[in-house]
Design an enzyme around this catalytic site. Structure first.
Site, PDB file in Angstrom:
ATOM      1  CE  LYS A 163      -4.160  -1.762   0.102  1.00  6.54           C
ATOM      2  NZ  LYS A 163      -5.192  -1.438  -0.892  1.00  6.54           N
ATOM      3  CE  LYS A 262     -10.089  -4.763  -3.822  1.00  3.00           C
ATOM      4  NZ  LYS A 262      -9.379  -3.611  -4.333  1.00  3.00           N
TER       5      LYS A 262
END
Length: 360
Positions: A163, A262
């Site tokens: 991240k 997703k």
């Protein structure tokens, strides 16, 4: 198939470590478990609140499932060969993708149990090959990054997603490369936090560390087009790609190389596979529990038979980020998720654990 009852259960799972991204910080994940019953059987579904992305909260999603999806499902029986038709009735009532995803998964599980087929077979796969996954590292200082990277590597992972979009992100990537060497793959995820100029600068600085791909480095497709003119790193779309329509538009613009799909974000297994028919994709999680992760693994298996697999590790090892669970689904072995041929999803709920984590 005649449906008889739905149960909507909000619950939460605690993270082992704070989950820090450019969009914010989480200490627990709010989720919804759905149970749809019919003809003596039960199907399980799950979805997540994408609140860090500006999506509806858990209470709003639960209300949509009860007041929009369920009445839509009761408008007619569910044809096991036309699950998409029942899902369309939910969408037509204005339910969010997150609400629709939970119902979509539960219907696939229910139909699989009724027919004796695993969901991966319903989705078009001929066998359940293992699903290779990446490790996920939240934003952290170098010492913490080194520790987390070592722990994931010890579990057998060879692809690491970091991240980024936070102060010190270049150092964080460099730390993982120095710690684990040249054999691993590193991908970065800025969650759309960079401007085009910032993304170009960061990715240029990261080029020496051989980045596999940059996931959602900037916010829009138009920005991705501009960025791709300036950098060589492959670009994946995530937050900006939430529907099959978006996938077609991204392809027309030449905005990205691949899509990070997703299930909760796009509105179910059917929508996820439709996106992959347009653009090469890998399946990632919305930080769900065992039902959502297992459902996504079934979709990842199906990609190989439908021509949509991007050929990179999937982002589905995120259950390991939690310190508790409410059940058991796909088996985690090293960096793989493994499914078997049990009917439906093959998930077993721990009722005591679920009761302890309920939010209502």
């Amino acid at each position: 198939m005649r449906l008889e009852e739905i149960e909507v259960i909000p619950y939460s799972l605690p993270f082992r470590e704070p989950y820090i991204t450019a969009r914010g910080e989480l200490h627990e994940r709010n989720l919804i478990l759905v149970r749809i019953r019919g003809e003596g059987l039960e199907g399980l579904g799950e979805t997540a609140s994408l609140s860090l992305r500006g999506g509806p909260g858990i209470e709003a999603i639960a209300t949509e499932i009860r007041e929009r999806c369920w009445p839509g499902l009761l408008e007619g029986e569910v044809d096991p060969n036309r699950i998409w038709s029942a899902i369309a009735r939910c969408r037509n009532r204005g339910a969010s993708p997150q609400a629709v995803a939970a119902v979509d998964i539960a219907l696939h599980d229910l139909v699989g149990r009724a027919s004796g087929n695993p969901v991966w077979r319903l989705l078009g796969a001929q066998e359940a090959a293992p699903v290779i996954c990446n490790a996920t590292l939240p934003g952290a200082n170098p010492a913490e990054t080194r520790r987390l990277a070592g722990e994931w590597a010890a579990q057998g992972f060879s692809t690491f997603k970091l991240k980024v979009g936070l102060a010190g992100d270049v150092t964080q990537v460099a730390t993982v490369r120095r710690t684990l060497g040249d054999e691993i793959a590193i991908r970065v995820d800025a969650n759309g936090a960079w401007s085009v100029d910032a993304a170009a600068d960061r990715l240029e600085a990261l080029a020496q560390h051989r980045i596999e791909l940059a996931e959602q480095p900037v916010g829009t497709f138009e920005q991705m087009v501009e960025l791709r003119r300036r950098v060589e790193a492959p670009v994946a779309a995530d937050e900006s790609l939430v529907s099959p329509f978006d996938a077609r538009r991204a392809k027309e613009l030449g905005a990205c190389d691949v899509a990070a799909v997703k299930v909760a974000k796009v509105g179910g297994l059917g929508a996820a596979l439709e996106i992959a028919e347009t653009m090469q994709s890998y399946v990632s999680s919305s930080l769900e529990g065992p039902v959502g992760i297992t459902a996504a693994a079934h979709a990842a298996v199906a990609l190989r038979y439908r021509g949509g697999d991007a050929g990179v590790a999937h982002g589905l090892a995120t259950e390991r980020l939690f310190s508790a669970t409410v059940g058991r689904g796909a088996s985690a072995v090293d960096d793989e998720l493994r499914l078997d041929a049990r009917p439906g999803l093959g998930v077993e709920i721990d009722e005591e654990a679920l009761a302890a984590r309920r939010l209502d």
